[in-house]
Design an enzyme around this catalytic site. Structure first.
Site, short mmCIF file in Angstrom:
data_model
loop_
_atom_site.label_atom_id
_atom_site.label_comp_id
_atom_site.label_asym_id
_atom_site.label_seq_id
_atom_site.Cartn_x
_atom_site.Cartn_y
_atom_site.Cartn_z
N GLU A 179 0.83 -1.21 0.00
CA GLU A 179 0.00 0.00 0.00
C GLU A 179 0.86 1.26 0.00
O GLU A 179 0.55 2.24 -0.69
CB GLU A 179 -0.94 0.02 1.22
N ARG B 193 0.80 3.85 -3.16
CA ARG B 193 0.17 5.16 -2.89
C ARG B 193 1.21 6.24 -2.62
O ARG B 193 1.17 7.32 -3.23
CB ARG B 193 -0.76 5.07 -1.67
N ASP C 150 -4.77 -9.48 -8.93
CA ASP C 150 -5.04 -8.49 -9.99
C ASP C 150 -3.83 -7.72 -10.55
O ASP C 150 -3.43 -7.90 -11.70
CB ASP C 150 -6.12 -7.49 -9.50
N GLU D 48 -11.71 1.03 -10.66
CA GLU D 48 -11.29 0.20 -11.80
C GLU D 48 -12.23 0.25 -13.00
O GLU D 48 -11.78 0.29 -14.16
CB GLU D 48 -11.09 -1.26 -11.34
C1 DMJ Z 1 -6.11 0.89 -5.12
O1 DMJ Z 1 -5.31 1.09 -4.01
C2 DMJ Z 1 -5.34 0.28 -6.27
O2 DMJ Z 1 -6.04 0.48 -7.46
C3 DMJ Z 1 -5.09 -1.19 -6.06
O3 DMJ Z 1 -4.50 -1.78 -7.20
C4 DMJ Z 1 -6.38 -1.91 -5.76
N1 DMJ Z 1 -7.13 -1.32 -4.69
C5 DMJ Z 1 -7.33 0.13 -4.72
C6 DMJ Z 1 -8.54 0.58 -5.51
O4 DMJ Z 1 -9.55 -0.29 -5.61
#
Ligand code: DMJ
Length: 421
Positions: free
Chosen positions: A85, A89, A212, A328
């Protein structure tokens, strides 16, 4: 629509500024702030939002935010942070903001953060632990997954290019290679792995949470760095995913879950996270698959008027009904509009936007939903709503010149990285 998006971004930003300034995230209903780690802020919302402020043309707010980050952000904190995270971020946000502004302090912060995160790779396999202490470099929790292991190369690789410290690229690349090496005979990965033993602890193969963005980064690392290993790994993984995980029927194209060894179907759930995949198919040049999958995601959205986090596409029922303001499905609409010029995606985007405004807009920002069935609200404005969701909405409606997709690659948190090398 672009102006509407800008106005709503400002509304959300003002809520954050008023009630949570200097903290990680806003809780808009209780008008309080939420810090991720023991009340020690890492300025997650400001860092995650800075490039959106710049892109949407909020010059004053961007300047104030950049100066605040320069003066106040410190990683010298005795806290265990989640490497994944914080990488996508904070490291990602600092890197893109540096590239957009040329502010050397932002790169210095990114370099300092990168150095503090590096011990996370010191496992017997080279795959990262889940947590690392920013002060002591101690690590914890070996139980990870492909997404958290394989979604680091864009950030660490770009940091390597910008600082000329190859170690960043080398460590993140090795983690990705080690992950890939453990794929099954069908070339599939599972959704849980122990980074000390290299043993799988979850054998469900799908394209949702836990897996994912592993796929996303295989392709994007090739696009951003020209890394041929990643290209080869992407092509092989994509073919396996399309052969085994895809569930193509008259009811549409979906991706559920299968056993990574046998390929036997184990589930028929898709969800908000899985909706990143059409965007990746666009980047790969498979517009047909991208279109069909986005159509399915749109059907999932329309079933309740807003998408659930998890949806059983056979039963046509939300099985995990929250909506945490995820981006997404909007991201995929943006790529599809850009690649096809089809106005259908503008209309789709308007459906998404209107629903979010109707259900998630509150007096002091935007909030998540506990359930898209009851529309009961929760009390959080995740930083990715500003970093990603509203950015992709804006880009969907802004002129193509707003951002040159030929020279940039978005990280998984929608931070644009410019290929300057
Ligand atoms: C975000 O922090 C990123 O897109 C991550 O890949 C997946 N989760 C969240 C948004 O859904």
């Amino acid at each position: 629509m672009a102006e509407r998006v800008r106005a709503e971004f400002l509304h959300a930003w003002q809520g954050y500024s008023k009630y949570a300034w200097g903290h990680d995230e806003l809780k808009p209903l209780s008008k309080t702030a939420h810090d991720w780690y023991d009340g020690q802020t890492l300025l997650i919302t400001p860092v995650d939002s800075l490039d959106t402020l710049i892109l949407l043309g909020f010059e004053e707010e961007a300047k104030r935010t950049r100066e605040y980050i320069d003066a106040n952000l410190s990683f010298d904190k005795d806290v265990y942070v989640k490497n994944f995270e914080i990488t996508i971020r904070v490291l990602g946000g600092l890197i893109s903001a540096y590239q957009l502004t040329g502010d050397a302090k932002l790169l210095a912060l990114a370099d300092d953060l990168g150095t503090r995160l590096l011990p996370v790779f010191d496992s017997p396999t080279g795959m990262p632990y889940v947590y690392v202490n920013l002060k002591t470099g101690k690590v914890k929790d070996p139980k990870s997954n492909p997404a958290e292991i394989g979604t680091l190369l864009l950030e660490f690789g770009t940091l390597a290019k910008l600082t000329k410290k190859d170690v960043y690229y080398a460590k993140a690349k090795k983690a990705l290679l080690e992950m890939y090496k453990r794929r099954s005979k069908l070339n599939l990965v599972g959704d849980g792995i122990n980074v000390e033993t290299g043993e799988w602890i979850g054998k469900s193969s799908h394209v949702g949470g836990g897996i994912d963005s592993y796929y996303e980064y295989l392709l994007k690392a090739w696009l951003l760095f020209g890394d041929e290993d990643c290209h080869r790994m992407w092509l092989e993984s994509r073919d396996a995913m399309n052969q085994h995980v895809a569930d193509d029927s008259p009811a549409g194209l979906w991706y559920g879950s299968v056993d990574m060894d046998s390929g036997a179907r184990t589930g028929t759930e898709f969800g908000a996270l899985e909706a990143f995949l059409p965007a990746v198919f666009v980047l790969d040049g498979d517009l047909d698959r991208a279109r069909r999958l986005e159509d399915s995601a749109f059907a999932m959205w329309k079933a309740n008027g807003i998408e659930p986090d998890v949806y059983d596409y056979r039963a046509q029922k939300a099985t995990y009904p929250s909506y945490p303001l995820r981006p997404e499905i909007v991201e995929s609409a943006y790529y599809l509009r850009h690649a096809t010029g089809d106005t259908r995606y503008l209309e789709m985007g308007q459906t998404f936007f209107d629903a979010i405004v109707a259900h998630c807009r509150v007096e002091n920002g935007y909030t998540t939903l506990k359930s898209v069935v009851t529309n009961e609200q929760d009390d959080l404005m995740p930083s990715f709503f500003l970093a990603e969701t509203l950015k992709y909405f804006y880009l969907l409606y802004a002129p193509d010149s707003a951002l040159d997709l030929k020279t940039i690659v978005f990280n998984t948190e929608a931070h644009p990285f410019k290929r300057t090398w």
